[in-house]
Scaffold this motif. Structure first.
Motif, PDB file in Angstrom:
ATOM      1  N   VAL A   1       0.839  -1.198   0.000  1.00  0.00           N
ATOM      2  CA  VAL A   1       0.000   0.000   0.000  1.00  0.00           C
ATOM      3  C   VAL A   1       0.874   1.248   0.000  1.00  0.00           C
ATOM      4  O   VAL A   1       1.768   1.386   0.841  1.00  0.00           O
ATOM      5  N   TYR A   2       0.620   2.136  -0.957  1.00  0.00           N
ATOM      6  CA  TYR A   2       1.141   3.500  -0.917  1.00  0.00           C
ATOM      7  C   TYR A   2      -0.029   4.412  -0.569  1.00  0.00           C
ATOM      8  O   TYR A   2      -1.116   4.293  -1.149  1.00  0.00           O
TER       9      TYR A   2
ATOM     10  N   LEU B   1      -3.803   4.443  -2.114  1.00  0.00           N
ATOM     11  CA  LEU B   1      -4.876   4.814  -1.205  1.00  0.00           C
ATOM     12  C   LEU B   1      -4.758   6.289  -0.824  1.00  0.00           C
ATOM     13  O   LEU B   1      -3.803   6.696  -0.154  1.00  0.00           O
ATOM     14  N   ALA B   2      -5.731   7.090  -1.280  1.00  0.00           N
ATOM     15  CA  ALA B   2      -5.793   8.505  -0.903  1.00  0.00           C
ATOM     16  C   ALA B   2      -6.896   8.652   0.144  1.00  0.00           C
ATOM     17  O   ALA B   2      -8.075   8.444  -0.157  1.00  0.00           O
ATOM     18  N   VAL B   3      -6.525   8.979   1.364  1.00  0.00           N
ATOM     19  CA  VAL B   3      -7.478   8.961   2.464  1.00  0.00           C
ATOM     20  C   VAL B   3      -7.929  10.363   2.845  1.00  0.00           C
ATOM     21  O   VAL B   3      -7.233  11.354   2.627  1.00  0.00           O
ATOM     22  N   THR B   4      -9.086  10.404   3.448  1.00  0.00           N
ATOM     23  CA  THR B   4      -9.667  11.650   3.925  1.00  0.00           C
ATOM     24  C   THR B   4      -9.482  11.804   5.430  1.00  0.00           C
ATOM     25  O   THR B   4      -9.040  10.880   6.123  1.00  0.00           O
ATOM     26  N   LEU B   5      -9.798  12.994   5.916  1.00  0.00           N
ATOM     27  CA  LEU B   5      -9.917  13.268   7.347  1.00  0.00           C
ATOM     28  C   LEU B   5      -8.650  13.005   8.155  1.00  0.00           C
ATOM     29  O   LEU B   5      -8.714  12.705   9.344  1.00  0.00           O
TER      30      LEU B   5
ATOM     31  N   THR C   1      -1.639  -7.673   3.787  1.00  0.00           N
ATOM     32  CA  THR C   1      -1.008  -6.395   3.454  1.00  0.00           C
ATOM     33  C   THR C   1       0.450  -6.467   3.863  1.00  0.00           C
ATOM     34  O   THR C   1       0.775  -6.567   5.047  1.00  0.00           O
ATOM     35  N   VAL C   2       1.324  -6.437   2.900  1.00  0.00           N
ATOM     36  CA  VAL C   2       2.750  -6.673   3.123  1.00  0.00           C
ATOM     37  C   VAL C   2       3.401  -5.505   3.852  1.00  0.00           C
ATOM     38  O   VAL C   2       4.166  -5.688   4.803  1.00  0.00           O
ATOM     39  N   ALA C   3       3.103  -4.296   3.407  1.00  0.00           N
ATOM     40  CA  ALA C   3       3.735  -3.110   3.968  1.00  0.00           C
ATOM     41  C   ALA C   3       2.950  -1.886   3.532  1.00  0.00           C
ATOM     42  O   ALA C   3       2.226  -1.909   2.537  1.00  0.00           O
ATOM     43  N   VAL C   4       3.125  -0.808   4.285  1.00  0.00           N
ATOM     44  CA  VAL C   4       2.490   0.468   3.971  1.00  0.00           C
ATOM     45  C   VAL C   4       3.567   1.545   3.896  1.00  0.00           C
ATOM     46  O   VAL C   4       4.448   1.615   4.763  1.00  0.00           O
TER      47      VAL C   4
END
Length: 575
Positions: free
Chosen positions: A333-334, A387-391, A413-416
């Protein structure tokens, strides 16, 4: 969003090649010092991480047209549609099943700025004005909350940490009371490396933890005493961040205990309170940083009527997926947050908080990484989720909601990799790892940096607790190894002194103000491109070699990962 480090945080249409010489000179080696970008809608994109492409995204996202990108505003609609359209243009697939968006429910509250906090100390009365002396809000979801003669008690740092033998609430019943506490944790104030993590802030020092613990203890209200060294930012940042709309997840999505009233008071207001109560704040600040501290009841009460405009709404995370060709159920995940502080109606002059550095740079980075992965010669074996997140600015709520409703199981999920507020200050000899020492992801990044002739650096102000102040932290708490980088400060032009000065200037003059705007005349993007190329290299390695990086032994996140990780993870390679 966090402060920068100082003193001290892929439509299926192919991209169109261009013969324009300026556009062609956008590799890391040939990046110009400053880029004047066209509007992104008119831009010819490149299948690499490119300065002109990056600048085009930032310019559009940070334009007045987007109104400061506040959740629930017209600016949100423009922002999420822009990100979605770019994901589609690049050639990603919708990341949430058939959908590009993940709906995040939210409660929006706007405190009446004429609210006054009344403190009664014997015959003395102190009236604290909103914004000037204090800021308060409610997580109750109620339009009116009242405190009536609530006894004040000083609880030091407001920490209950059994594993560290520390409990500022020992023997204290705070039901109906207002707790007053210090920011940061005892290790910072005392400088004693044996207390907590010494000068490095732990999560117990984070203001969000302090309010959470006060709610668990049953307090009616909680007030944090601001001080610039302890918070690592000035009162203007607190005031701007707590003015205007505040957001929360609804109780159904987050049933944890909540405070009816929570907020901050200035150091000056606290000093006056303690003096009127016949107490020496400096003395109790010193005592609170030592083992054995006991809470101090103050001969004072707090009263207020907090009227807030409450509404329920929805915001959205935006998800783009590049499916893996072999292990599609496993993902890297980026992520970056797209939101900022919006437009502050009624403020004189420029009242649009454009958030160019914070965090149009992160979203632009996300899009550039997606572009590069989508057009790599060989598709990755594992999936990559963008992943573009809000808040984020409202308490990391978009990422919190994702972690509790993941589209890819956290065990898979391997890594963030989190990107928040990249500094457009030019090339550096280093990359700063925020919270250095947490996971094996740092080893992989160090290897990528060696290929660039660069190195890892530790954040210059670990006391600020930046690792707990951006969206990756929700993944970390859940056990997923998470890497959070910041632009390096040892600049090729001017060294560390120049890097620290540039970041200090941003923090003092632009961070969380309307002045955080894109400036093609002064922004230097070649360093950011180099940073993104390093992050790409780490993610590409993980996407193809089957590794499962782990937390360092002793990490507070290690147990959660051990409980979920695949039964036979591959060993990390020798460095």
């Amino acid at each position: 969003m966090r402060l920068p480090l100082l003193l001290l945080p892929l439509a299926l249409c192919a991209c169109r090649p261009s013969n324009d010489s300026a556009a062609a000179a956008t590799t890391a080696a040939g990046a110009p010092a400053a880029v004047s970008a066209p509007r992104a809608g008119d831009h010819a994109y490149h299948p690499i991480i490119a300065t002109a492409d990056f600048a085009a995204h930032v310019e559009r996202l940070a334009s007045d047209e987007f109104g400061g990108r506040a959740p629930g505003s017209p600016g949100e609609q423009k922002t999420v549609e822009y990100i979605k359209s770019q994901f589609a243009r690049i050639g990603l697939q919708p990341g949430n099943g058939e959908h590009w968006f993940q709906t995040v429910p939210m409660v929006r509250s706007v405190a009446n700025p004429s609210t006054v906090l009344h403190l009664a100390i014997g015959d003395t009365r102190q009236d604290l004005a909103f914004g000037t002396d204090m800021v308060v809000g409610t997580r109750s979801g109620k339009s009116r909350v009242e405190l009536k003669d609530s006894p004040l008690v000083f609880v030091g740092y407001g920490i209950n940490a059994p594993e560290r033998g520390w409990n500022d609430y020992a023997g204290l019943d705070v039901r109906g009371k207002t707790v007053v506490m210090l920011v940061n944790d005892p290790g910072f104030a005392s400088g004693d490396p044996r207390l907590f993590d010494g000068k490095r802030m732990t999560y117990y020092g984070r203001w969000t933890y302090k309010f959470e613990e006060a709610a668990r203890q049953g307090a009616a209200a909680a007030l944090i005493i601001h001080d610039t060294p302890g918070a690592s930012y000035g009162w203007d940042v607190v005031r701007n961040s707590w003015s205007g709309p505040q957001y929360d997840l609804p109780v159904a999505a987050d049933p944890s205990p909540r405070l009816p009233v929570q907020g901050w008071i200035t150091g000056e207001a606290a000093q006056a309170l303690f003096a009127a109560a016949g107490q020496d704040l400096a003395r109790w600040r010193n005592a609170a940083g030592k083992p054995g501290f006991k809470p101090v009841p103050l001969p004072a009460t707090a009263s207020l009527r907090l009227d807030s405009t409450i509404s329920t709404a929805q915001s959205r995370n935006v998800l783009g997926l590049l499916p893996g060709r072999e292990a599609a159920d496993e993902a890297i995940v980026y992520m970056a947050h797209w939101d900022h502080l919006g437009t502050h109606e009624g403020e004189p002059g420029d009242n649009i908080y454009n958030g160019a550095v914070d965090n149009a740079t992160g979203v632009a980075a996300l899009l550039e990484l997606a572009e590069a992965f989508r057009h790599a010669p060989t598709p990755p074996k594992r999936s990559i989720l963008f992943l573009a997140v809000t808040l984020e600015e409202s308490g990391l709520l978009g990422s919190q909601y994702y972690v509790t409703h993941p589209v890819i199981p956290l065990a898979k999920t391997v890594a963030v990799f989190n990107i928040d507020a990249l500094a457009p200050i030019g090339k550096a000899r280093d990359i700063t790892v925020v919270g250095k020492g947490n996971s094996q992801l740092e080893d992989l990044l160090a290897k990528a940096l060696r290929q660039q002739g660069r190195r890892l650096s530790e954040e210059s102000n670990p006391a600020a607790g930046f690792y707990f102040r951006s969206d990756h932290f929700n993944f970390a708490k859940a056990g997923v190894p998470a890497l959070y980088i910041d632009s390096g400060e040892d600049l090729l032009e001017g060294g560390r002194a120049a890097g620290e000065a540039a970041n200090r200037d941003y923090t003092l003059h632009r961070y969380h103000t309307p002045a955080d705007q894109y400036d093609p005349a002064t922004w230097k993007l070649d360093g950011i491109v180099q940073d993104l190329e390093a992050l790409y290299a780490v993610g590409a390695g993980l996407a193809n070699d089957g590794q499962w990086p782990t937390w360092r032994a002793g990490s507070p996140f290690e147990a959660a990962r051990d409980a979920m990780r695949p039964p036979a993870p591959a060993a990390m390679p020798r460095q």
